[in-house]
Design a protein around this motif. Structure first.
Motif, short mmCIF file in Angstrom:
data_model
loop_
_atom_site.label_atom_id
_atom_site.label_comp_id
_atom_site.label_asym_id
_atom_site.label_seq_id
_atom_site.Cartn_x
_atom_site.Cartn_y
_atom_site.Cartn_z
N VAL A 104 41.53 15.43 -12.62
CA VAL A 104 41.66 15.60 -14.00
C VAL A 104 43.09 15.22 -14.61
O VAL A 104 43.96 15.17 -13.84
N PHE A 105 42.95 14.39 -15.63
CA PHE A 105 44.09 14.00 -16.24
C PHE A 105 44.40 14.74 -17.58
O PHE A 105 43.44 14.75 -18.67
N TYR A 106 45.65 15.58 -17.68
CA TYR A 106 45.82 16.30 -18.88
C TYR A 106 47.57 16.12 -18.72
O TYR A 106 47.95 16.84 -18.19
N THR A 107 48.13 15.28 -19.55
CA THR A 107 49.41 14.68 -19.59
C THR A 107 49.94 14.20 -18.15
O THR A 107 50.74 13.62 -18.33
N ALA A 108 49.31 14.65 -17.30
CA ALA A 108 49.46 13.81 -15.73
C ALA A 108 48.13 14.17 -15.01
O ALA A 108 47.28 14.93 -15.47
N ARG A 109 48.23 13.47 -13.84
CA ARG A 109 47.01 13.69 -13.16
C ARG A 109 47.25 14.74 -12.01
O ARG A 109 48.11 15.17 -11.42
N PHE A 110 46.01 15.76 -11.87
CA PHE A 110 45.95 16.61 -10.94
C PHE A 110 44.72 16.37 -10.02
O PHE A 110 43.73 16.32 -10.70
N CYS A 111 44.74 16.93 -9.05
CA CYS A 111 43.76 17.00 -8.06
C CYS A 111 42.82 18.03 -8.21
O CYS A 111 43.44 18.87 -8.99
N LEU A 112 41.64 18.06 -8.27
CA LEU A 112 41.03 19.30 -8.47
C LEU A 112 41.27 20.62 -7.65
O LEU A 112 41.46 21.63 -8.81
N SER A 113 41.72 20.41 -6.84
CA SER A 113 42.21 21.64 -5.85
C SER A 113 43.63 22.26 -6.82
O SER A 113 43.63 23.56 -7.20
N CYS A 114 44.54 21.24 -6.99
CA CYS A 114 45.76 21.78 -7.65
C CYS A 114 45.35 22.33 -9.27
O CYS A 114 45.94 23.23 -9.61
N ALA A 115 44.31 21.52 -9.75
CA ALA A 115 43.98 21.88 -11.16
C ALA A 115 43.42 23.16 -11.26
O ALA A 115 43.85 24.10 -11.99
N CYS A 116 42.49 23.71 -10.17
CA CYS A 116 41.84 24.95 -10.12
C CYS A 116 42.83 25.92 -9.81
O CYS A 116 42.68 26.93 -10.28
N HIS A 117 43.98 25.73 -8.97
CA HIS A 117 44.90 26.71 -8.47
C HIS A 117 45.59 26.93 -9.66
O HIS A 117 46.13 28.14 -9.84
N ASN A 118 45.81 26.12 -10.74
CA ASN A 118 46.76 26.43 -11.98
C ASN A 118 45.94 26.45 -13.17
O ASN A 118 46.27 25.71 -14.27
N GLU A 119 44.68 26.70 -13.07
CA GLU A 119 43.70 26.70 -14.11
C GLU A 119 44.34 27.36 -15.60
O GLU A 119 44.06 26.59 -16.47
N GLU A 120 44.99 28.56 -15.21
CA GLU A 120 45.31 29.14 -16.52
C GLU A 120 46.53 28.50 -17.34
O GLU A 120 46.74 28.89 -18.28
N GLU A 121 46.98 27.44 -16.69
CA GLU A 121 48.01 26.57 -17.52
C GLU A 121 47.47 25.60 -18.38
O GLU A 121 48.21 24.96 -19.31
N PHE A 122 46.17 25.17 -18.20
CA PHE A 122 45.36 24.46 -19.18
C PHE A 122 44.82 24.91 -20.35
O PHE A 122 44.53 26.01 -20.30
N PRO A 123 44.62 23.92 -21.31
CA PRO A 123 44.02 24.48 -22.56
C PRO A 123 42.57 24.72 -22.16
O PRO A 123 42.00 24.38 -21.19
N VAL A 124 42.00 25.69 -23.03
CA VAL A 124 40.53 26.02 -22.80
C VAL A 124 39.51 25.04 -22.60
O VAL A 124 38.68 25.05 -21.55
N GLN A 125 39.51 24.13 -23.39
CA GLN A 125 38.63 22.89 -23.21
C GLN A 125 38.53 22.37 -21.53
O GLN A 125 37.69 21.96 -21.07
N VAL A 126 40.04 22.08 -21.29
CA VAL A 126 40.16 21.46 -19.76
C VAL A 126 39.58 22.65 -18.85
O VAL A 126 39.21 22.40 -17.90
N ARG A 127 40.01 23.95 -18.90
CA ARG A 127 39.46 25.02 -18.20
C ARG A 127 37.87 25.10 -18.09
O ARG A 127 37.41 25.00 -16.99
N LEU A 128 37.27 24.77 -19.07
CA LEU A 128 35.76 24.62 -19.30
C LEU A 128 35.32 23.72 -18.14
O LEU A 128 34.34 23.67 -17.58
N GLU A 129 35.92 22.51 -18.28
CA GLU A 129 35.66 21.23 -17.52
C GLU A 129 35.87 21.49 -15.99
O GLU A 129 34.91 21.19 -15.25
#
Length: 141
Positions: A104-129
């Motif tokens: 996922v790309f949100y201001t920077a690229r994140f692998c899904l593993s790291c993105a899911c581990h840090n899910e609460e740091e993202f805006p609601v729309q990104v969390r839903l995705e």
């Protein structure tokens, strides 16, 4: 071999035709001196050669990418263009493709593993995705 059907399976890859505006770099030395190698995504079976890693591919003047990316020339386009294959995760540094199933790309690229581990740091729309992507995929190698 490389086929158009193979690329169509990865519809989220960025195909840029901005090179038509800037034109091809005239010196083949510039192209040959750029970094290249084999890009492989650890999450999916994508494994392709890349011609450049960075934000300004030397074979396309006037193009500046938002992140350091693994870039290859588009082998199916008669006009100068390129494909962005992937980037490095901004948390773990692992190379990952740009498919929404892998990163996922949100201001920077994140692998899904790291993105899911840090899910609460993202805006609601990104969390839903991200929640949509948490379901295990049937992709096998």
């Amino acid at each position: 071999g490389l086929t158009a059907e193979y690329y169509n399976n990865y519809s989220n890859f960025a195909t840029l035709r901005l090179c038509e505006v800037g034109g091809m770099e005239s010196s083949s030395e510039t192209f040959l001196s750029t970094e290249g190698g084999l890009f492989s995504c650890p999450t999916c079976p994508l494994s392709l050669p890349y011609h450049y890693f960075g934000t300004q591919p030397p074979f396309c003047r006037g193009v500046s990418l938002l992140e350091k990316s693994f870039v290859m020339k588009d082998p199916f386009s008669p006009a100068p263009s390129f494909l962005v294959l992937g980037s490095r995760c901004s948390v773990c540094g692992q190379a990952v493709c740009v498919s929404s199933a892998c990163s996922v790309f949100y201001t920077a690229r994140f692998c899904l593993s790291c993105a899911c581990h840090n899910e609460e740091e993202f805006p609601v729309q990104v969390r839903l995705e991200l929640r949509k992507q948490k379901a295990p995929t049937a992709a096998s190698e």
